[in-house]
Design a protein around this motif. Structure first.
Motif, PDB file in Angstrom:
ATOM      1  N   GLU A 111       1.015  -1.588  -4.583  1.00 21.48           N
ATOM      2  CA  GLU A 111       1.597  -1.956  -3.299  1.00 21.48           C
ATOM      3  C   GLU A 111       0.612  -1.674  -2.164  1.00 21.48           C
ATOM      4  O   GLU A 111      -0.155  -0.713  -2.200  1.00 21.48           O
ATOM      5  N   LEU A 112       0.669  -2.529  -1.149  1.00 23.41           N
ATOM      6  CA  LEU A 112      -0.152  -2.362   0.047  1.00 23.41           C
ATOM      7  C   LEU A 112       0.388  -1.194   0.856  1.00 23.41           C
ATOM      8  O   LEU A 112       1.563  -1.168   1.213  1.00 23.41           O
ATOM      9  N   VAL A 113      -0.480  -0.217   1.161  1.00 25.46           N
ATOM     10  CA  VAL A 113      -0.043   0.943   1.945  1.00 25.46           C
ATOM     11  C   VAL A 113      -0.696   0.993   3.315  1.00 25.46           C
ATOM     12  O   VAL A 113      -0.306   1.776   4.177  1.00 25.46           O
ATOM     13  N   GLY A 114      -1.718   0.158   3.530  1.00 25.77           N
ATOM     14  CA  GLY A 114      -2.363   0.154   4.833  1.00 25.77           C
ATOM     15  C   GLY A 114      -3.693  -0.570   4.793  1.00 25.77           C
ATOM     16  O   GLY A 114      -4.006  -1.292   3.826  1.00 25.77           O
ATOM     17  N   PHE A 115      -4.477  -0.371   5.851  1.00 26.41           N
ATOM     18  CA  PHE A 115      -5.782  -1.024   5.963  1.00 26.41           C
ATOM     19  C   PHE A 115      -6.801  -0.056   6.559  1.00 26.41           C
ATOM     20  O   PHE A 115      -6.460   0.801   7.376  1.00 26.41           O
ATOM     21  N   GLU A 116      -8.049  -0.239   6.133  1.00 27.21           N
ATOM     22  CA  GLU A 116      -9.147   0.429   6.826  1.00 27.21           C
ATOM     23  C   GLU A 116      -9.746  -0.555   7.818  1.00 27.21           C
ATOM     24  O   GLU A 116     -10.014  -1.718   7.477  1.00 27.21           O
ATOM     25  N   THR A 117      -9.971  -0.103   9.037  1.00 24.86           N
ATOM     26  CA  THR A 117     -10.532  -0.946  10.086  1.00 24.86           C
ATOM     27  C   THR A 117     -12.050  -0.890  10.034  1.00 24.86           C
ATOM     28  O   THR A 117     -12.653   0.188  10.044  1.00 24.86           O
ATOM     29  N   LEU A 118     -12.681  -2.050   9.978  1.00 19.22           N
ATOM     30  CA  LEU A 118     -14.135  -2.149   9.942  1.00 19.22           C
ATOM     31  C   LEU A 118     -14.611  -3.016  11.099  1.00 19.22           C
ATOM     32  O   LEU A 118     -13.984  -4.033  11.426  1.00 19.22           O
ATOM     33  N   ALA A 119     -15.709  -2.621  11.737  1.00 17.88           N
ATOM     34  CA  ALA A 119     -16.227  -3.362  12.888  1.00 17.88           C
ATOM     35  C   ALA A 119     -17.045  -4.566  12.430  1.00 17.88           C
ATOM     36  O   ALA A 119     -17.842  -4.470  11.495  1.00 17.88           O
ATOM     37  N   ARG A 120     -16.839  -5.680  13.095  1.00 20.98           N
ATOM     38  CA  ARG A 120     -17.644  -6.878  12.874  1.00 20.98           C
ATOM     39  C   ARG A 120     -18.080  -7.419  14.250  1.00 20.98           C
ATOM     40  O   ARG A 120     -17.387  -7.260  15.236  1.00 20.98           O
ATOM     41  N   TRP A 121     -19.231  -8.083  14.248  1.00 20.52           N
ATOM     42  CA  TRP A 121     -19.809  -8.575  15.510  1.00 20.52           C
ATOM     43  C   TRP A 121     -19.892 -10.087  15.457  1.00 20.52           C
ATOM     44  O   TRP A 121     -20.611 -10.657  14.645  1.00 20.52           O
ATOM     45  N   ARG A 122     -19.141 -10.725  16.325  1.00 22.63           N
ATOM     46  CA  ARG A 122     -19.205 -12.181  16.445  1.00 22.63           C
ATOM     47  C   ARG A 122     -20.133 -12.506  17.608  1.00 22.63           C
ATOM     48  O   ARG A 122     -19.704 -12.732  18.739  1.00 22.63           O
ATOM     49  N   SER A 123     -21.406 -12.530  17.311  1.00 21.28           N
ATOM     50  CA  SER A 123     -22.419 -12.732  18.350  1.00 21.28           C
ATOM     51  C   SER A 123     -22.724 -14.209  18.521  1.00 21.28           C
ATOM     52  O   SER A 123     -22.947 -14.919  17.534  1.00 21.28           O
ATOM     53  N   PHE A 156     -10.136  -5.977   8.564  1.00 18.65           N
ATOM     54  CA  PHE A 156      -9.234  -5.066   7.873  1.00 18.65           C
ATOM     55  C   PHE A 156      -9.367  -5.201   6.359  1.00 18.65           C
ATOM     56  O   PHE A 156      -9.232  -6.305   5.815  1.00 18.65           O
ATOM     57  N   GLN A 157      -9.627  -4.062   5.680  1.00 20.03           N
ATOM     58  CA  GLN A 157      -9.671  -4.067   4.215  1.00 20.03           C
ATOM     59  C   GLN A 157      -8.442  -3.337   3.685  1.00 20.03           C
ATOM     60  O   GLN A 157      -8.128  -2.234   4.152  1.00 20.03           O
ATOM     61  N   PRO A 158      -7.735  -3.924   2.715  1.00 20.14           N
ATOM     62  CA  PRO A 158      -6.484  -3.331   2.255  1.00 20.14           C
ATOM     63  C   PRO A 158      -6.675  -2.018   1.500  1.00 20.14           C
ATOM     64  O   PRO A 158      -7.632  -1.844   0.754  1.00 20.14           O
ATOM     65  N   LEU A 159      -5.731  -1.105   1.700  1.00 23.43           N
ATOM     66  CA  LEU A 159      -5.618   0.149   0.950  1.00 23.43           C
ATOM     67  C   LEU A 159      -4.380   0.011   0.073  1.00 23.43           C
ATOM     68  O   LEU A 159      -3.302  -0.344   0.570  1.00 23.43           O
ATOM     69  N   ILE A 160      -4.512   0.279  -1.211  1.00 23.58           N
ATOM     70  CA  ILE A 160      -3.380   0.041  -2.113  1.00 23.58           C
ATOM     71  C   ILE A 160      -3.051   1.295  -2.908  1.00 23.58           C
ATOM     72  O   ILE A 160      -3.889   2.178  -3.091  1.00 23.58           O
ATOM     73  N   ASP A 161      -1.837   1.359  -3.361  1.00 27.72           N
ATOM     74  CA  ASP A 161      -1.387   2.431  -4.252  1.00 27.72           C
ATOM     75  C   ASP A 161      -1.854   2.074  -5.665  1.00 27.72           C
ATOM     76  O   ASP A 161      -1.526   1.010  -6.187  1.00 27.72           O
ATOM     77  N   LEU A 162      -2.635   2.966  -6.281  1.00 31.54           N
ATOM     78  CA  LEU A 162      -3.208   2.662  -7.592  1.00 31.54           C
ATOM     79  C   LEU A 162      -2.148   2.454  -8.660  1.00 31.54           C
ATOM     80  O   LEU A 162      -2.328   1.675  -9.598  1.00 31.54           O
ATOM     81  N   GLN A 178       6.099  -1.207   9.673  1.00 31.14           N
ATOM     82  CA  GLN A 178       5.865   0.149  10.153  1.00 31.14           C
ATOM     83  C   GLN A 178       5.434   1.132   9.066  1.00 31.14           C
ATOM     84  O   GLN A 178       4.948   2.223   9.388  1.00 31.14           O
ATOM     85  N   HIS A 179       5.574   0.766   7.795  1.00 29.64           N
ATOM     86  CA  HIS A 179       5.120   1.683   6.754  1.00 29.64           C
ATOM     87  C   HIS A 179       3.612   1.584   6.522  1.00 29.64           C
ATOM     88  O   HIS A 179       3.028   2.423   5.826  1.00 29.64           O
ATOM     89  N   LEU A 180       2.951   0.558   7.098  1.00 27.87           N
ATOM     90  CA  LEU A 180       1.520   0.369   6.904  1.00 27.87           C
ATOM     91  C   LEU A 180       0.734   1.268   7.859  1.00 27.87           C
ATOM     92  O   LEU A 180       0.927   1.236   9.068  1.00 27.87           O
ATOM     93  N   LYS A 181      -0.163   2.045   7.283  1.00 24.67           N
ATOM     94  CA  LYS A 181      -1.020   2.903   8.113  1.00 24.67           C
ATOM     95  C   LYS A 181      -2.312   2.153   8.437  1.00 24.67           C
ATOM     96  O   LYS A 181      -2.649   1.140   7.804  1.00 24.67           O
TER      97      LYS A 181
END
Length: 532
Positions: A288-300, A278-284, A341-344
């Motif tokens: 404030e933290l407004v949410g996260f972008e989900t990124l795939a990672r592989w634990r092989s 998860f990488q944070p999304l912030i209000d410029l 619940q305010h975090l997208k």
């Protein structure tokens, strides 16, 4: 099985006429014989029997004409049958759109050449971005372009070469009895054939082709030749398209590694080795933290910790991206369900997935299983999605919006979306690609592009998010342009769910809880990032 020949038709017709003539002769003999044997015949005069002879004569003519007519009908029927059979054979071995040979005929020609132990080269061709022509100009224009490709191949290849369309926008040319120099000459001639715009649907389009070449060897099978030329074609595409490449053993090694990667990805999906980061999304403005972008990672267990760039392309090309994305999405939504619940939560969806009409239904099922609120989910689509079936993409987007899910257009500025297209799409946010953001303070031209995109967002009343923000100077520039949100290393890298929960105050730090952490997971969120 071959159809009847013209000789067979003539023989059958001759038999019918001969048979009818024989019947006529026998009939005449019976009539005349009955007259001779009649006792009254000896005392009769010939003119008195003329009517009988006329009837017999006319009957003979009728029989002969009947036989001729039947013979003619049979000949026409057999000729029509023969023509239909020729047409069926031609259709079975010919592509109906281009008039070239089809895959079946190519394989037959390859088999004959290899069995005869003849040398040669196979060229495998693929049109670059052919779907764009279909989408912008329609399928009739696409068919016109395919026919143009066929004409270029026939003109460029030596007479008698097997030029084939083997599926979609993929073509092949089998050059028998020639060496590498002549094969390259043909490849260059084909490339030159697309140097000028192609007239399509009262306009012109620029297209190019990528070509893979493979030499035929004595002990090879036809499938091996096509596989090697396909590997070479893949190399040509990686080299930038609009070029040709030869197959070699190094490419074969790369192909073997790619197949092994595909196998490992498939195994990894089955064993849930892929996890969300998860990488944070912030209000410029407020930080404030407004949410996260989900990124795939592989634990092989064999490859270690692998970032998305190393496996996404392979997952897309092999059709594994669908199940991989749905698995990451379900884990992420399950994890984030208990967050404030305010975090997208933003989740990327590959353009390839928009080819599946059930995509919206799949996402709905994930929401149902996880209990995650639809209004907290944002689906990120790239401009590459617009190269798919546009109507289907728009329908899927609208279905997601009807559920309460928001849609963002990711990596804007790097693909093929025009301002007009953006205006017609049901999107809620535009994300500017980090390639623009990283040079915004160094290039006036880049700054002007970012400013134009931000102005577009203001006009459409769509908020703008900037990716790749790595310095305060960049952040300040983006604020001037009116960008509303940002993500990047200035605010935090993508981290595991455990790190997010720690930051949100939902758990105590426990390094032992993560047996295979991200090497950079120790880089926590910057103190300048504030929670609400």
């Amino acid at each position: 099985m071959k159809g009847p020949t013209n000789k067979a038709v003539r023989i059958a017709s001759s038999h019918i006429i001969t048979t009818c003539a024989t019947i006529a002769a026998l009939l005449m003999f019976v009539v005349l014989g009955s007259q001779v044997l009649s006792p009254a015949f000896a005392h009769a005069h010939l003119p008195e029997n003329a009517d009988t002879l006329k009837v017999a004569f006319l009957l003979n003519i009728a029989i002969v004409l009947f036989g001729w007519r039947r013979s003619k009908d049979l000949g026409e029927a057999l000729a029509a049958y023969e023509e239909a059979e020729k047409l069926a054979r031609r259709n079975a071995n010919t592509d109906p759109t281009t008039g070239l040979s089809n895959r079946r005929e190519l394989m037959r020609s390859l088999e004959d050449t290899i069995e005869a132990k003849k040398s040669g080269v196979v060229l495998l061709l693929d049109l670059d971005h052919f779907k764009r022509v279909n989408d912008l100009h329609g399928h009739l224009a696409g068919d016109h372009l395919l026919r143009f490709v066929g004409e270029v191949l026939v003109k460029s290849a030596p007479a008698g070469s097997c030029c084939a369309r083997i599926g979609g926008d993929e073509f092949a040319v089998m050059l028998e009895g020639i060496g590498s120099a002549e094969a390259e000459r043909v490849a260059n001639a084909i490339l030159r054939g697309f140097a000028k715009p192609v007239p399509v649907d009262k306009s012109e389009v620029r297209v190019s082709v990528s070509i893979g070449l493979a030499a035929m060897a004595g002990a090879m099978r036809e499938e091996d030749v096509l596989r090697q030329s396909d590997v070479a074609l893949y190399a040509a595409k990686r080299a930038g398209r609009d070029c040709f490449a030869w197959f070699d053993r190094e490419l074969e090694r790369e192909l073997s590694e790619r197949l092994k990667l595909e196998e490992d990805i498939r195994f990894g999906i089955q064993n849930k080795e892929f996890v969300p980061f998860f990488q944070p999304l912030i209000d410029l403005e407020t930080r404030e933290l407004v949410g996260f972008e989900t990124l795939a990672r592989w634990r092989s267990p064999t490859r270690g910790f692998v970032e998305a760039e190393a496996f996404i392309e392979t997952a897309e090309s092999t059709g594994l991206i669908g199940p991989l994305t749905m698995m990451i999405m379900e884990q992420a939504l399950t994890e984030a369900r208990s967050w404030p619940q305010h975090l997208k939560l933003a989740v990327n969806v590959s353009p390839v997935q928009f080819r599946d009409k059930t995509l919206a239904e799949q996402i709905t099922k994930v929401l149902t299983r996880t209990g995650f609120a639809a209004h907290r989910l944002e689906i990120e689509v790239t401009e590459g999605s617009l190269l798919e079936d546009r109507d289907q993409v728009r329908t899927i987007m609208q279905s997601l919006k009807n559920l309460g899910i928001s849609i963002s257009l990711d990596d804007f500025g790097t693909g093929y979306a025009s301002f007009a297209q953006v205006n017609t799409l049901p999107i809620d946010r535009i994300k500017i690609d980090k390639s623009f953001i990283s040079t915004i303070v160094k290039s006036e031209q880049t700054a002007a592009i970012v400013n134009s995109i931000a102005s577009l967002g203001h006009t459409l009343k769509v908020p703008i998010t900037a990716e790749g923000v790595e310095s305060e100077q960049i952040r300040n520039e983006l604020k001037k342009f009116g960008c509303s949100e940002a993500q990047g290393w200035l605010f935090g890298r993508a981290v595991s769910a455990d790190t997010v929960r720690t930051f949100l105050g939902m758990r105590e730090p426990d390094d032992a809880a993560d047996p295979l952490p991200d090497p950079e997971d120790a880089v926590r969120f910057t103190p300048r990032l504030r929670r609400r």
